[in-house]
Scaffold this motif. Structure first.
Motif, PDB file in Angstrom:
ATOM      1  N   VAL A   1      53.300  22.056  21.028  1.00 19.51           N
ATOM      2  CA  VAL A   1      52.229  21.402  20.890  1.00 19.51           C
ATOM      3  C   VAL A   1      52.620  20.332  22.003  1.00 19.51           C
ATOM      4  O   VAL A   1      53.562  19.643  22.090  1.00 19.51           O
ATOM      5  CB  VAL A   1      52.153  20.607  19.648  1.00 19.51           C
ATOM      6  N   PRO A   2      51.346  20.354  22.776  1.00 14.80           N
ATOM      7  CA  PRO A   2      51.328  19.066  23.741  1.00 14.80           C
ATOM      8  C   PRO A   2      51.105  17.810  23.552  1.00 14.80           C
ATOM      9  O   PRO A   2      50.958  17.678  22.174  1.00 14.80           O
ATOM     10  CB  PRO A   2      50.869  19.659  25.002  1.00 14.80           C
ATOM     11  N   ALA A   3      51.215  16.814  24.410  1.00 11.54           N
ATOM     12  CA  ALA A   3      50.741  15.421  23.814  1.00 11.54           C
ATOM     13  C   ALA A   3      49.204  15.271  24.070  1.00 11.54           C
ATOM     14  O   ALA A   3      48.752  14.758  25.051  1.00 11.54           O
ATOM     15  CB  ALA A   3      51.428  14.404  24.852  1.00 11.54           C
ATOM     16  N   VAL A   4      48.387  16.097  23.298  1.00 14.11           N
ATOM     17  CA  VAL A   4      47.114  16.281  23.141  1.00 14.11           C
ATOM     18  C   VAL A   4      46.581  14.510  23.238  1.00 14.11           C
ATOM     19  O   VAL A   4      46.863  13.678  22.676  1.00 14.11           O
ATOM     20  CB  VAL A   4      46.335  16.472  21.885  1.00 14.11           C
ATOM     21  N   GLY A   5      45.569  14.350  24.517  1.00 14.99           N
ATOM     22  CA  GLY A   5      45.075  13.062  24.547  1.00 14.99           C
ATOM     23  C   GLY A   5      45.755  12.370  25.671  1.00 14.99           C
ATOM     24  O   GLY A   5      45.004  11.253  26.073  1.00 14.99           O
ATOM     25  N   ALA A   6      47.065  12.547  25.866  1.00 12.80           N
ATOM     26  CA  ALA A   6      47.730  11.563  26.722  1.00 12.80           C
ATOM     27  C   ALA A   6      47.684  11.840  28.086  1.00 12.80           C
ATOM     28  O   ALA A   6      48.061  10.913  29.161  1.00 12.80           O
ATOM     29  CB  ALA A   6      49.348  11.768  26.215  1.00 12.80           C
ATOM     30  N   GLY A   7      46.911  12.516  28.663  1.00  5.60           N
ATOM     31  CA  GLY A   7      46.640  12.973  30.102  1.00  5.60           C
ATOM     32  C   GLY A   7      45.351  12.290  30.297  1.00  5.60           C
ATOM     33  O   GLY A   7      45.005  11.063  30.236  1.00  5.60           O
ATOM     34  N   ALA A   8      44.485  13.051  30.901  1.00  4.03           N
ATOM     35  CA  ALA A   8      43.023  12.838  31.408  1.00  4.03           C
ATOM     36  C   ALA A   8      42.379  12.232  30.330  1.00  4.03           C
ATOM     37  O   ALA A   8      41.346  11.616  30.654  1.00  4.03           O
ATOM     38  CB  ALA A   8      42.436  13.935  32.058  1.00  4.03           C
ATOM     39  N   TYR A   9      42.564  12.189  29.265  1.00  2.63           N
ATOM     40  CA  TYR A   9      41.594  11.524  28.217  1.00  2.63           C
ATOM     41  C   TYR A   9      42.069  10.130  27.812  1.00  2.63           C
ATOM     42  O   TYR A   9      41.328   9.568  27.075  1.00  2.63           O
ATOM     43  CB  TYR A   9      41.468  12.410  26.882  1.00  2.63           C
ATOM     44  N   GLY A  10      43.074   9.616  28.526  1.00  2.69           N
ATOM     45  CA  GLY A  10      43.342   8.173  28.501  1.00  2.69           C
ATOM     46  C   GLY A  10      44.177   7.380  27.042  1.00  2.69           C
ATOM     47  O   GLY A  10      43.953   6.449  27.145  1.00  2.69           O
ATOM     48  N   TRP A  11      44.549   8.312  26.440  1.00  2.00           N
ATOM     49  CA  TRP A  11      45.310   7.688  25.164  1.00  2.00           C
ATOM     50  C   TRP A  11      46.623   7.450  25.677  1.00  2.00           C
ATOM     51  O   TRP A  11      47.499   7.990  26.453  1.00  2.00           O
ATOM     52  CB  TRP A  11      45.430   8.865  24.041  1.00  2.00           C
ATOM     53  N   ASP A  12      47.089   6.057  25.190  1.00  2.00           N
ATOM     54  CA  ASP A  12      48.329   5.531  25.457  1.00  2.00           C
ATOM     55  C   ASP A  12      49.465   6.797  24.910  1.00  2.00           C
ATOM     56  O   ASP A  12      49.386   7.062  23.764  1.00  2.00           O
ATOM     57  CB  ASP A  12      48.688   4.356  24.952  1.00  2.00           C
ATOM     58  N   PRO A  13      50.535   7.054  25.462  1.00  2.00           N
ATOM     59  CA  PRO A  13      51.626   8.068  25.204  1.00  2.00           C
ATOM     60  C   PRO A  13      52.466   7.459  23.614  1.00  2.00           C
ATOM     61  O   PRO A  13      52.433   8.465  23.072  1.00  2.00           O
ATOM     62  CB  PRO A  13      52.500   8.181  26.234  1.00  2.00           C
ATOM     63  N   ASP A  14      52.433   6.211  23.648  1.00  2.00           N
ATOM     64  CA  ASP A  14      53.190   5.757  22.504  1.00  2.00           C
ATOM     65  C   ASP A  14      52.079   6.044  21.209  1.00  2.00           C
ATOM     66  O   ASP A  14      52.608   6.214  20.159  1.00  2.00           O
ATOM     67  CB  ASP A  14      53.403   4.278  22.713  1.00  2.00           C
ATOM     68  N   GLU A  15      50.867   5.756  21.478  1.00  2.00           N
ATOM     69  CA  GLU A  15      49.886   6.043  20.463  1.00  2.00           C
ATOM     70  C   GLU A  15      49.929   7.493  19.983  1.00  2.00           C
ATOM     71  O   GLU A  15      49.610   7.782  18.860  1.00  2.00           O
ATOM     72  CB  GLU A  15      48.551   5.323  20.804  1.00  2.00           C
ATOM     73  N   VAL A  16      49.916   8.254  20.941  1.00  2.00           N
ATOM     74  CA  VAL A  16      49.665   9.718  20.782  1.00  2.00           C
ATOM     75  C   VAL A  16      50.941  10.004  20.048  1.00  2.00           C
ATOM     76  O   VAL A  16      50.866  10.808  19.093  1.00  2.00           O
ATOM     77  CB  VAL A  16      49.479  10.387  22.064  1.00  2.00           C
ATOM     78  N   ALA A  17      52.105   9.807  20.592  1.00  2.00           N
ATOM     79  CA  ALA A  17      53.093  10.151  19.701  1.00  2.00           C
ATOM     80  C   ALA A  17      53.090   9.709  18.365  1.00  2.00           C
ATOM     81  O   ALA A  17      53.611  10.298  17.336  1.00  2.00           O
ATOM     82  CB  ALA A  17      54.576   9.506  20.451  1.00  2.00           C
ATOM     83  N   ARG A  18      52.779   8.415  17.994  1.00  2.00           N
ATOM     84  CA  ARG A  18      52.826   7.890  16.751  1.00  2.00           C
ATOM     85  C   ARG A  18      51.689   8.766  15.828  1.00  2.00           C
ATOM     86  O   ARG A  18      52.042   9.166  14.515  1.00  2.00           O
ATOM     87  CB  ARG A  18      52.244   6.633  16.638  1.00  2.00           C
ATOM     88  N   VAL A  19      50.741   9.062  16.210  1.00  2.00           N
ATOM     89  CA  VAL A  19      49.523   9.813  15.502  1.00  2.00           C
ATOM     90  C   VAL A  19      49.885  11.442  15.333  1.00  2.00           C
ATOM     91  O   VAL A  19      49.765  11.880  14.286  1.00  2.00           O
ATOM     92  CB  VAL A  19      48.330   9.604  16.274  1.00  2.00           C
TER      93      VAL A  19
END
Length: 176
Positions: A118-136
């Motif tokens: 699984v990649p960090a969906v949303g953490a790239g071009a879609y602008g989500w903060d990596p820490d928030e993506v990791a938490r979610v």
């Protein structure tokens, strides 16, 4: 309880049953993880995605949902496509992001996968903060597995291409 881990690496080279693609709603390829997966999988993946668009998904895949295809030339058997919410377009609800991870695992399990990258969906071009993506991502993954909604899945491997994003996932896995 299944194993949940984070590695720094190339998702297209993972020896797993299913690879999750951070797709766009068209399912026809794009940049980032989506472009890398389409390039590595070859034309068979695009053909399956076009078939989905001309059949059950004429308007594309909705945000937060997931669908499986074959994996073409990838070492995996399946690609599970999910569309993350785009913060730049005002899609800021973390529940939509969580749905990407939940639905991807459920769809992978329905396809018969036991191991999922699984990649960090949303953490790239879609602008989500990596820490928030990791938490979610970690919370949604653990919740889905604990509730038995991804039966048979024994390994979820977050595959991150950036050291900073990998570190965010490592921190979250260690603290939760």
């Amino acid at each position: 309880m299944p194993t949940v881990e984070a590695v720094l690496g190339d998702i297209t080279r993972q020896q797993v049953d299913a690879v999750v693609n951070a797709a766009n709603s068209s399912l026809l390829g794009g940049g980032g993880v989506d472009g890398a997966i389409h390039a590595a999988a070859g034309p068979a993946l695009l053909a399956e995605c076009r078939a989905l668009r001309s059949g059950p998904l004429p308007d594309g895949l909705p945000v937060g949902q997931a669908v499986a295809t074959g994996a073409g030339d990838l070492p995996a058997r399946f690609v599970v496509h999910t569309v993350g919410p785009n913060r730049h377009a005002g899609q800021t609800d973390p529940e939509l992001l969580a749905s990407c991870f939940r639905r991807s695992l459920e769809v992978a399990a329905e396809a018969g996968a036991t191991s999922v990258a699984v990649p960090a969906v949303g953490a790239g071009a879609y602008g989500w903060d990596p820490d928030e993506v990791a938490r979610v991502a970690v919370a949604a993954t653990r919740e889905t597995l604990a509730a038995g909604r991804a039966p048979g899945v024994t390994l979820v491997r977050f595959v991150l291409s950036s050291p900073a994003v990998h570190a965010a996932f490592e921190r979250e896995l260690a603290s939760s």
